[in-house]
Design a protein around this motif. Sequence first.
Motif, PDB file in Angstrom:
ATOM      1  N   ALA A  67     -30.670   4.588  29.090  1.00 42.53           N
ATOM      2  CA  ALA A  67     -30.485   4.874  27.916  1.00 42.53           C
ATOM      3  C   ALA A  67     -29.095   5.008  27.471  1.00 42.53           C
ATOM      4  N   ALA A  68     -28.235   5.139  28.229  1.00 44.38           N
ATOM      5  CA  ALA A  68     -25.998   4.445  27.797  1.00 44.38           C
ATOM      6  C   ALA A  68     -26.603   3.301  26.906  1.00 44.38           C
ATOM      7  N   VAL A  69     -26.977   2.222  27.392  1.00 46.20           N
ATOM      8  CA  VAL A  69     -27.157   0.954  27.700  1.00 46.20           C
ATOM      9  C   VAL A  69     -28.401   0.324  26.673  1.00 46.20           C
ATOM     10  N   GLU A  70     -29.090   0.862  25.911  1.00 51.17           N
ATOM     11  CA  GLU A  70     -30.413   0.574  25.489  1.00 51.17           C
ATOM     12  C   GLU A  70     -30.084   0.248  24.096  1.00 51.17           C
ATOM     13  N   PRO A  71     -28.488   1.237  23.746  1.00 49.09           N
ATOM     14  CA  PRO A  71     -28.523   1.496  22.120  1.00 49.09           C
ATOM     15  C   PRO A  71     -27.605   0.226  21.312  1.00 49.09           C
ATOM     16  N   ALA A  72     -26.991  -0.421  22.513  1.00 50.67           N
ATOM     17  CA  ALA A  72     -26.317  -1.468  22.826  1.00 50.67           C
ATOM     18  C   ALA A  72     -26.232  -2.368  21.552  1.00 50.67           C
ATOM     19  N   SER A  73     -25.405  -2.330  21.006  1.00 48.77           N
ATOM     20  CA  SER A  73     -25.896  -3.874  19.657  1.00 48.77           C
ATOM     21  C   SER A  73     -25.510  -5.119  21.289  1.00 48.77           C
ATOM     22  N   ALA A 122     -22.330 -13.549  21.665  1.00 50.83           N
ATOM     23  CA  ALA A 122     -21.105 -14.332  23.473  1.00 50.83           C
ATOM     24  C   ALA A 122     -22.031 -14.749  24.363  1.00 50.83           C
ATOM     25  N   PRO A 123     -21.805 -16.488  25.005  1.00 47.26           N
ATOM     26  CA  PRO A 123     -23.186 -16.645  25.889  1.00 47.26           C
ATOM     27  C   PRO A 123     -22.398 -16.023  27.368  1.00 47.26           C
ATOM     28  N   MET A 124     -21.332 -15.510  27.382  1.00 51.15           N
ATOM     29  CA  MET A 124     -20.282 -14.910  28.795  1.00 51.15           C
ATOM     30  C   MET A 124     -20.218 -14.272  28.205  1.00 51.15           C
ATOM     31  N   ALA A 125     -19.936 -12.982  29.882  1.00 56.02           N
ATOM     32  CA  ALA A 125     -19.640 -11.542  30.087  1.00 56.02           C
ATOM     33  C   ALA A 125     -19.121 -12.115  31.346  1.00 56.02           C
ATOM     34  N   PHE A 126     -17.752 -11.084  31.368  1.00 55.89           N
ATOM     35  CA  PHE A 126     -17.254 -11.228  32.201  1.00 55.89           C
ATOM     36  C   PHE A 126     -16.555  -9.393  32.250  1.00 55.89           C
ATOM     37  N   MET A 185     -35.406 -11.743  33.264  1.00 58.43           N
ATOM     38  CA  MET A 185     -35.653 -11.148  34.615  1.00 58.43           C
ATOM     39  C   MET A 185     -35.624  -9.472  35.731  1.00 58.43           C
ATOM     40  N   LEU A 186     -33.660  -9.907  35.662  1.00 61.46           N
ATOM     41  CA  LEU A 186     -33.430  -8.503  35.757  1.00 61.46           C
ATOM     42  C   LEU A 186     -33.783  -7.405  34.873  1.00 61.46           C
ATOM     43  N   PHE A 187     -33.193  -7.853  34.087  1.00 58.08           N
ATOM     44  CA  PHE A 187     -33.667  -6.554  32.789  1.00 58.08           C
ATOM     45  C   PHE A 187     -34.378  -5.769  33.237  1.00 58.08           C
ATOM     46  N   ALA A 236     -24.715  -6.758  29.512  1.00 59.54           N
ATOM     47  CA  ALA A 236     -24.632  -8.594  30.114  1.00 59.54           C
ATOM     48  C   ALA A 236     -26.322  -9.156  30.028  1.00 59.54           C
ATOM     49  N   TRP A 237     -26.832  -8.178  31.235  1.00 58.56           N
ATOM     50  CA  TRP A 237     -28.620  -8.232  31.393  1.00 58.56           C
ATOM     51  C   TRP A 237     -29.573  -7.940  29.965  1.00 58.56           C
ATOM     52  N   ARG A 238     -29.222  -7.545  29.597  1.00 56.70           N
ATOM     53  CA  ARG A 238     -29.567  -6.977  28.168  1.00 56.70           C
ATOM     54  C   ARG A 238     -29.709  -8.027  27.379  1.00 56.70           C
ATOM     55  N   SER A 239     -28.339  -8.342  26.899  1.00 58.03           N
ATOM     56  CA  SER A 239     -28.204  -9.608  25.747  1.00 58.03           C
ATOM     57  C   SER A 239     -28.420 -10.870  26.481  1.00 58.03           C
ATOM     58  N   GLY A 240     -28.829 -10.636  27.618  1.00 58.69           N
ATOM     59  CA  GLY A 240     -29.197 -12.348  28.275  1.00 58.69           C
ATOM     60  C   GLY A 240     -28.030 -13.472  28.064  1.00 58.69           C
TER      61      GLY A 240
END
Length: 423
Positions: free
Chosen positions: A35-41, A45-49, A1-3, A64-68
């Motif tokens: 565009a800078a975050v779209e190519p990110a694999s 990991a369940p958490m981002a800090f 939802m956020l992404f 983190a939003w993109r990866s859930g």
Amino acid sequence: MLFEHWRQIAHACASQIALRDLTRGGQWTFGQLAAAVEPASRTQAPMAFPQSDSAEFIFNVLRAWRSGQIVCPLEPGQVAPIIGGELPPGAVHIKSTSATTGAPRLVVFTAAQLMADAENIVSTMGLRPDWPNLGVISLAHSYGFSNLVLPLLLHGIPLLLVGAALPEALRRAATLEEAVTLPAVPALWRAWHEAGAIPGHVRLAISAGAPLPVALERSIFEAGGLKIHNFYGSSECGGIAYDATAEPRLEGACAGAPLRNVRVSVGDDGCLQVSGPAVAETYWPEPSPKLRASLFHTSDLAEICDGVIYLRGRASDQINVAGRKVSPEKIEEVLATHPQVRECLAFGVPSADAERGETIVACVALKAEVKGETLKQFAMTKLPDWQVPREWWLVESLEANRRGKFLRAEWRRRYLEKAGSRR
């Protein structure tokens, strides 16, 4: 939802400047940021800090939003908490409380709750894309995340990361825009005011994180006509109240009126209760009845008069003097009116006379040399005798923490250690 919501904002504002990092250099339009975050694999990991006050913090949140991943922002140098067990369904964000009333606690939010808080803040304060936010407060703190990060990513409000909050850095940053919004804390507002560094084209000035002294608010207003708007919130529910009036408040206890979509009441114990769609899901890992079912029961004693919230101190901070209780904020408000008092805190310590309960201590930082006896005589003209501090501790500075708070419990501990060493 956020992404997905972010993608809509990035598409609608693609060519507009979204983010500037004035410390490390670099700027990005909304389109470039997306565009800078779209190519990110995607990560497993369940958490981002996210842990920085640079542009990298924003990039890490978006990744983190993109990866859930569940986002748990950290202050620089803060150790990541161990989050065991299965979090509640829909959890996307974890905040750490400011520890004002005890040990820090983790607070769990859903996407809908974060979005509701951002909507309440943007609509109530009138944040605008043509008045970019100057970022001088911590992005990881609830205040900074809700007033800087979420308005950028969910409402298209540009952000200029200033880095150091020094007067000269603020002046340089402000020259980049014709009009700006400046969220800060009272300690910064005081420092900038005394240095004559508040930019003349600040269109919206906000103060939160700690009570805004009325004398400081009025002094800034009289110097340049700038109204500092007091903002009151909590990690558990985001924004609560906002003083939207055009002139300085008459009473420091006035927190303002509830934000849009925020409902408030006073509980049986005299403490403020907050309800609405922005209230967090739960504490973690140990739930509490004080935070449940879209209702947060605060520790702030309060009165509601004509739709305005007046804070009367914290239930846990009240000082017991021979069976009579006084809020330290009441004493501090009086002492702050002395022309030579820069900052002050009041607290209770165990009295040598058991029947007296506690002795009131005033911890005061001065602008110029004044004796404790002089301050005592001043207090006696404005307070009942039993509320006048018996002990006066004069210090150079009260040293607000990164969140702009003066921790009463910490100064009480220091006083007791100091008193013990003299025995």
